[in-house]
Design a protein around this motif. Structure first.
Motif, PDB file in Angstrom:
ATOM      1  N   THR A   1      -7.592  -4.916  14.284  1.00  0.00           N
ATOM      2  CA  THR A   1      -7.787  -3.351  14.717  1.00  0.00           C
ATOM      3  C   THR A   1      -7.376  -2.522  12.771  1.00  0.00           C
ATOM      4  N   TRP A   2      -5.879  -2.806  12.807  1.00  0.00           N
ATOM      5  CA  TRP A   2      -5.270  -1.966  11.722  1.00  0.00           C
ATOM      6  C   TRP A   2      -5.937  -2.537  10.433  1.00  0.00           C
ATOM      7  N   TYR A   3      -5.524  -3.864  10.664  1.00  0.00           N
ATOM      8  CA  TYR A   3      -5.475  -4.774   9.339  1.00  0.00           C
ATOM      9  C   TYR A   3      -7.505  -5.012   9.116  1.00  0.00           C
ATOM     10  N   GLU A   4      -7.592  -4.553   9.611  1.00  0.00           N
ATOM     11  CA  GLU A   4      -9.600  -4.444   9.413  1.00  0.00           C
ATOM     12  C   GLU A   4      -9.060  -3.041   8.577  1.00  0.00           C
ATOM     13  N   SER A   5      -9.298  -1.848   9.089  1.00  0.00           N
ATOM     14  CA  SER A   5      -9.325  -0.828   8.281  1.00  0.00           C
ATOM     15  C   SER A   5      -8.744  -0.644   6.760  1.00  0.00           C
ATOM     16  N   LEU A   6      -8.002  -1.535   6.145  1.00  0.00           N
ATOM     17  CA  LEU A   6      -6.846  -1.281   5.157  1.00  0.00           C
ATOM     18  C   LEU A   6      -8.442  -1.801   4.182  1.00  0.00           C
ATOM     19  N   GLU A   7      -8.184  -1.291   2.439  1.00  0.00           N
ATOM     20  CA  GLU A   7      -8.810  -1.583   1.472  1.00  0.00           C
ATOM     21  C   GLU A   7      -8.083  -3.005   1.343  1.00  0.00           C
ATOM     22  N   LYS A   8      -9.024  -4.390   0.958  1.00  0.00           N
ATOM     23  CA  LYS A   8      -8.313  -5.421   0.366  1.00  0.00           C
ATOM     24  C   LYS A   8      -8.631  -5.319  -0.671  1.00  0.00           C
ATOM     25  N   PRO A   9      -8.237  -6.806  -1.971  1.00  0.00           N
ATOM     26  CA  PRO A   9      -9.094  -6.679  -3.129  1.00  0.00           C
ATOM     27  C   PRO A   9     -10.152  -8.260  -2.776  1.00  0.00           C
ATOM     28  N   SER A  10     -11.330  -7.994  -3.498  1.00  0.00           N
ATOM     29  CA  SER A  10     -11.711  -9.075  -3.303  1.00  0.00           C
ATOM     30  C   SER A  10     -11.610 -10.579  -3.466  1.00  0.00           C
ATOM     31  N   TRP A  11     -10.190 -10.513  -4.277  1.00  0.00           N
ATOM     32  CA  TRP A  11      -9.439 -12.141  -3.977  1.00  0.00           C
ATOM     33  C   TRP A  11      -8.878 -12.743  -2.642  1.00  0.00           C
TER      34      TRP A  11
ATOM     35  N   LYS B   1       3.829  -1.206   7.885  1.00  0.00           N
ATOM     36  CA  LYS B   1       4.698  -0.522   7.461  1.00  0.00           C
ATOM     37  C   LYS B   1       4.940  -1.749   5.916  1.00  0.00           C
ATOM     38  N   ILE B   2       3.346  -1.409   5.445  1.00  0.00           N
ATOM     39  CA  ILE B   2       2.997  -2.073   4.323  1.00  0.00           C
ATOM     40  C   ILE B   2       3.938  -2.010   2.989  1.00  0.00           C
ATOM     41  N   GLY B   3       4.547  -1.564   2.711  1.00  0.00           N
ATOM     42  CA  GLY B   3       5.581  -0.573   1.426  1.00  0.00           C
ATOM     43  C   GLY B   3       7.360  -1.978   1.376  1.00  0.00           C
TER      44      GLY B   3
ATOM     45  N   TYR C   1       1.352  -5.953  -2.529  1.00  0.00           N
ATOM     46  CA  TYR C   1       1.233  -5.160  -3.276  1.00  0.00           C
ATOM     47  C   TYR C   1      -0.194  -4.542  -3.572  1.00  0.00           C
ATOM     48  N   ARG C   2      -1.434  -4.917  -3.431  1.00  0.00           N
ATOM     49  CA  ARG C   2      -2.361  -4.740  -4.320  1.00  0.00           C
ATOM     50  C   ARG C   2      -3.106  -3.845  -2.438  1.00  0.00           C
ATOM     51  N   ILE C   3      -2.621  -4.620  -1.949  1.00  0.00           N
ATOM     52  CA  ILE C   3      -2.647  -3.137  -0.054  1.00  0.00           C
ATOM     53  C   ILE C   3      -2.242  -2.490  -0.119  1.00  0.00           C
ATOM     54  N   TRP C   4      -0.885  -2.217  -0.673  1.00  0.00           N
ATOM     55  CA  TRP C   4       0.126  -1.458  -0.767  1.00  0.00           C
ATOM     56  C   TRP C   4      -0.605  -0.295  -1.339  1.00  0.00           C
ATOM     57  N   LYS C   5      -0.723  -0.541  -2.437  1.00  0.00           N
ATOM     58  CA  LYS C   5      -1.525  -0.065  -4.266  1.00  0.00           C
ATOM     59  C   LYS C   5      -2.608   0.971  -2.846  1.00  0.00           C
ATOM     60  N   ASP C   6      -3.487   0.261  -2.537  1.00  0.00           N
ATOM     61  CA  ASP C   6      -4.314   0.617  -2.546  1.00  0.00           C
ATOM     62  C   ASP C   6      -4.381   0.928  -1.187  1.00  0.00           C
ATOM     63  N   ASN C   7      -3.946   1.325  -0.584  1.00  0.00           N
ATOM     64  CA  ASN C   7      -3.605   2.176   0.863  1.00  0.00           C
ATOM     65  C   ASN C   7      -2.563   3.036   0.736  1.00  0.00           C
ATOM     66  N   GLN C   8      -2.053   3.412  -0.144  1.00  0.00           N
ATOM     67  CA  GLN C   8      -1.036   4.999  -0.583  1.00  0.00           C
ATOM     68  C   GLN C   8      -1.717   6.043   0.330  1.00  0.00           C
ATOM     69  N   SER C   9      -2.743   6.584   0.244  1.00  0.00           N
ATOM     70  CA  SER C   9      -3.348   7.360   0.193  1.00  0.00           C
ATOM     71  C   SER C   9      -3.616   7.526   1.570  1.00  0.00           C
ATOM     72  N   LYS C  10      -3.931   6.779   2.240  1.00  0.00           N
ATOM     73  CA  LYS C  10      -3.407   7.062   3.935  1.00  0.00           C
ATOM     74  C   LYS C  10      -2.725   6.771   4.632  1.00  0.00           C
ATOM     75  N   LYS C  11      -2.414   6.552   5.221  1.00  0.00           N
ATOM     76  CA  LYS C  11      -1.055   6.641   6.641  1.00  0.00           C
ATOM     77  C   LYS C  11      -0.146   5.084   6.956  1.00  0.00           C
ATOM     78  N   HIS C  12      -0.808   4.354   5.968  1.00  0.00           N
ATOM     79  CA  HIS C  12      -0.302   2.796   6.382  1.00  0.00           C
ATOM     80  C   HIS C  12       0.372   2.658   5.572  1.00  0.00           C
ATOM     81  N   VAL C  13       0.946   2.779   5.012  1.00  0.00           N
ATOM     82  CA  VAL C  13       2.455   2.645   3.705  1.00  0.00           C
ATOM     83  C   VAL C  13       3.385   3.256   4.679  1.00  0.00           C
TER      84      VAL C  13
END
Length: 166
Positions: free
Chosen positions: A34-44, A106-108, A154-166
């Motif tokens: 659910t939640w994790y699939e909605s996050l932006e994640k890097p290609s690697w 709480k990604i951060g 870190y990358r997931i946190w950085k890429d999702n800061q605009s969402k309420k997932h941090v």
């Protein structure tokens, strides 16, 4: 330890970190779909199926390393307090990452937890090296994985800061 087969402590120490991760793996599995699939994640980002076997191998390796330290120092005693205490502390930090990251989203704070875990694991490795080099070497892949996991977190946190997932 009369009456206990000689192999039993090795098995118990090896399995212990895995047993402690069972609760966290259930939490992660629920949040992954659910939640994790909605996050932006890097290609690697590795596929989700990679994480359980990697963690199983790492937990078993560190567990066996703790057995080697325990055995080398003659069990639980004053000499083993620091090496095994550091290990227990780092393992508690490790287990706390899943509830922070997956349970509370709480990604951060997950990143902070991972960095604390990496620091404690590094201290553990350093102390173990002076007790049993093989035990310390068994933690090297874990330290590498913690580094990778920290960069990924870190990358997931950085890429999702605009969402309420941090």
């Amino acid at each position: 330890m009369e009456g206990v087969p000689s192999w039993a402590p090795a098995v118990a120490f090896t399995l212990f970190p895995n047993a402690g991760s069972i609760w966290g793996s259930r939490m992660a599995k629920k949040a992954t779909s659910t939640w994790y699939e909605s996050l932006e994640k890097p290609s690697w980002h590795p596929p989700n199926w990679v994480f359980p076997p990697v963690w199983g191998a790492l937990y078993s390796s560190m567990g066996y390393g703790s057995y080697l330290v325990w055995k080398e120092l003659g069990g639980f005693n004053e000499k083993s307090m620091v090496p095994l205490g550091l290990y227990a502390g780092h393992l508690a930090l490790n287990w706390s990452w899943t509830p922070v990251f997956f349970g509370n989203h709480k990604i951060g704070w997950g990143l902070v937890t991972l960095l604390l875990t990496a620091g404690a694991a590094t201290a553990t490795t350093t102390v173990w090296y002076h007790v049993n080099k093989t035990a310390a070497y068994l933690l090297y892949p874990y330290l590498a994985w913690l580094t990778f996991a920290s960069v990924l977190n870190y990358r997931i946190w950085k890429d999702n800061q605009s969402k309420k997932h941090v």
